[in-house]
Enzyme design. Structure first.
Site, mmCIF file in Angstrom:
data_model
loop_
_atom_site.group_PDB
_atom_site.id
_atom_site.type_symbol
_atom_site.label_atom_id
_atom_site.label_comp_id
_atom_site.label_asym_id
_atom_site.label_seq_id
_atom_site.Cartn_x
_atom_site.Cartn_y
_atom_site.Cartn_z
ATOM 1 N N ASP A 1 -19.034 -35.944 0.874
ATOM 2 C CA ASP A 1 -17.856 -35.714 0.047
ATOM 3 C C ASP A 1 -17.778 -34.210 -0.248
ATOM 4 O OD1 ASP A 1 -15.833 -37.089 -1.890
ATOM 5 O OD2 ASP A 1 -16.831 -35.528 -3.066
ATOM 6 N N HIS B 1 -4.663 -20.252 8.197
ATOM 7 C CA HIS B 1 -4.245 -18.854 7.999
ATOM 8 C C HIS B 1 -4.572 -18.422 6.583
ATOM 9 C CE1 HIS B 1 -0.326 -18.925 5.740
ATOM 10 N NE2 HIS B 1 -0.102 -20.078 6.348
ATOM 11 N N GLU C 1 -0.210 -14.849 9.933
ATOM 12 C CA GLU C 1 0.523 -16.057 10.345
ATOM 13 C C GLU C 1 1.967 -15.957 9.895
ATOM 14 O OE1 GLU C 1 2.175 -20.216 9.855
ATOM 15 O OE2 GLU C 1 1.920 -18.631 8.384
HETATM 16 N N1 TRP Z 1 3.302 -22.401 8.548
HETATM 17 C C1 TRP Z 1 4.377 -22.403 7.604
HETATM 18 C C2 TRP Z 1 4.188 -21.228 6.682
HETATM 19 O O1 TRP Z 1 3.089 -20.803 6.524
HETATM 20 C C3 TRP Z 1 4.423 -23.663 6.790
HETATM 21 C C4 TRP Z 1 4.859 -24.812 7.583
HETATM 22 C C5 TRP Z 1 6.100 -25.264 7.731
HETATM 23 C C6 TRP Z 1 4.036 -25.675 8.333
HETATM 24 N N2 TRP Z 1 6.111 -26.340 8.518
HETATM 25 C C7 TRP Z 1 4.886 -26.611 8.906
HETATM 26 C C8 TRP Z 1 2.684 -25.722 8.560
HETATM 27 C C9 TRP Z 1 4.368 -27.620 9.723
HETATM 28 C C10 TRP Z 1 2.165 -26.726 9.388
HETATM 29 C C11 TRP Z 1 3.009 -27.652 9.962
HETATM 30 O O2 TRP Z 1 5.111 -20.741 6.126
HETATM 31 ZN ZN ZN Z 2 1.710 -20.926 5.778
#
Ligand code: TRP
Ligand code: ZN
Ligand code: CA
Length: 440
Positions: free
Chosen positions: A44, A126, A172
């Protein structure tokens, strides 16, 4: 004429086929893998520890202009925080630099020593925020969940079959930049060793959904299994496929999976009925805003998703690794097999190998024939000892013998000339040896 050409080859399909063959004698099954005794269950993950990382990310943002964005000091401070924890836990860490938008960016990569270096399981998140806020759900949450899982691996002193590698990506929010740099600058030989990448971007949304990426079936099933086990329904992630770092791995042909609790999209009433929370409201009303603080986290979602990360790392990390490549000696010259006639042979010459042949010598046989029941096939070792691969059986009217047999050849010296001996012992049908291959 003999064409004995040692070369490296992937042996996956060959071994899978060998496992299906029961008729060859003397032959041994492939050695059982360590995973046969059953992997240890994942621990856990203490959500308090995950939240403590979020508190640190919040303090870092607060001390650095309210964000942890690419090119800003809050990003590098976040990386240094995670790196110090990982270094102290026994990880081998690497900071990879890249440049984006006129600023230097950084990825943090942490390798857990051990495991099969040719079979790497990766999990990543990220680490950068947008510049408009501290990015605690997006993506302190995934960063902290992956970090605490990595620390749990160290606490358990886990000895997985696979090599484990954790990563925190920069930039990212500028378009998946850091992870693209990592994947695209990696030598292709290294890239091909990555057997899976798990991505965690936003796993503590305040009005959460439980979304699993619908990509590699094994990774997906492993993550879904965790939620099924705790009785939490999941849905397939659809809020923008390709919108996070896994997209770069997927584009490179690497199997991907991941978890997500929702961003700007609204929760439906059906979703609120099964998950609780508020219908008609965003999963994360503070998505990409200054209010994405430590108050913007659902502790239950963070807890469940962190445990799911650990479940996936423990389960997938303990799975048998793909069999190692072998050296292949092959003769592809055709040898015709006379009808109801004398035995013929195809041979390969093995040189430069120390000691004996393996206990699971793989013998690839490709014979084209119009009635394979006519054929008796032996492997003949350099000293003349014969290993029966196949007996004649008059009723076996199928065409061809295209099989990989596994032979315990550990009593035989590896070096020398090995023969495939084939005799047609019944009238009418004929054929030829197309190829004969030994994999050491
Ligand atoms: N990666 C996007 C961000 O950081 C967030 C996001 C939107 C996302 N849709 C997604 C992440 C689908 C994973 C899967 O702003
Ligand atoms: Zn994000
Ligand atoms: Ca015949």
């Amino acid at each position: 004429m003999s064409l004995s050409v040692p070369r490296r080859t992937a042996a996956v399909a060959v071994l899978a086929l060998a496992g299906l063959l029961g008729a060859a004698a003397p032959a041994t099954a492939a050695a059982p893998s360590a995973a046969a005794v059953g992997p240890l269950a994942a621990p856990d993950i203490p959500v308090a520890n995950v939240k403590a990382h979020l508190t640190q990310f919040q303090s870092i943002a607060s001390a650095n202009g309210g964000n942890r964005a690419h090119g800003r000091p809050g990003y590098r401070a976040s990386l240094d925080y995670a790196k110090a924890k990982l270094d102290a836990a026994g990880y081998t860490t690497t900071v990879q630099q890249f440049s984006s938008n006129g600023a230097t960016g950084y990825n943090l990569v942490a390798d857990w020593p051990g495991g099969d270096p040719d079979d790497v399981l990766m999990a990543g998140a990220h680490l950068d925020s947008v510049s408009s806020g501290p990015g605690i759900n997006d993506n302190g949450s995934g960063s902290a969940g992956v970090l605490e899982t990595a620390l749990a691996v160290s606490r358990a002193q886990l000895e997985p079959t696979k090599h484990l590698r954790f990563a925190w990506w920069g930039a990212e929010e500028l378009g998946l930049v850091g992870s693209r740099h990592y994947v695209n600058t990696m030598p292709s030989a290294e890239r091909s060793k990555i057997s899976g990448y798990l991505n965690f971007d936003m796993i503590g949304s305040p009005n959460p959904g439980y979304f699993v990426y619908d990509d590699d079936p094994v990774l997906e099933a492993t993550l879904k299994d965790y939620f099924a086990g705790i009785g939490v329904p999941t849905e397939i992630e659809t809020e923008g496929d390709g919108r996070s770092d896994h997209a770069n791995f997927k584009n490179a042909g690497i199997p991907v999976g991941g978890l997500f609790t929702g961003a700007g999209r609204y929760k439906s009433s059906a979703q609120a009925a099964k998950w609780g929370g508020t219908a008609g409201q965003a999963f994360d009303r503070c998505y990409h805003r200054s209010c994405d603080t430590t108050s913007n986290i659902d502790d239950t979602a963070l807890d469940r998703n962190s445990d799911a990360i650990a479940h996936a790392v423990w389960t997938l990390g303990a799975e048998p690794t793909t069999p190692p490549d072998g050296d292949v000696y092959e003769n592809t010259a055709d040898v015709s097999i006379p009808d109801y006639g004398a035995a013929v042979t195809s041979s390969v010459t093995v040189t430069g190998r120390a000691g004996n042949a393996p206990s699971a010598l793989r013998v690839g046989v490709d014979i084209k024939h119009t009635w394979r029941g006519d054929l008796v096939i032996d492997l003949v070792a350099p000293d003349g000892s014969a290993y029966r691969l196949k007996n004649a059986s008059g009723g076996d009217s199928a065409d061809n013998v295209i099989e990989t047999y596994t032979v315990n050849a550990s009593d035989e010296t590896a070096n020398g000339t090995w023969q495939l001996r084939v005799q047609d012992v019944a009238r009418w049908d004929t054929g030829y040896v197309d190829s004969f291959r030994l994999t050491f």
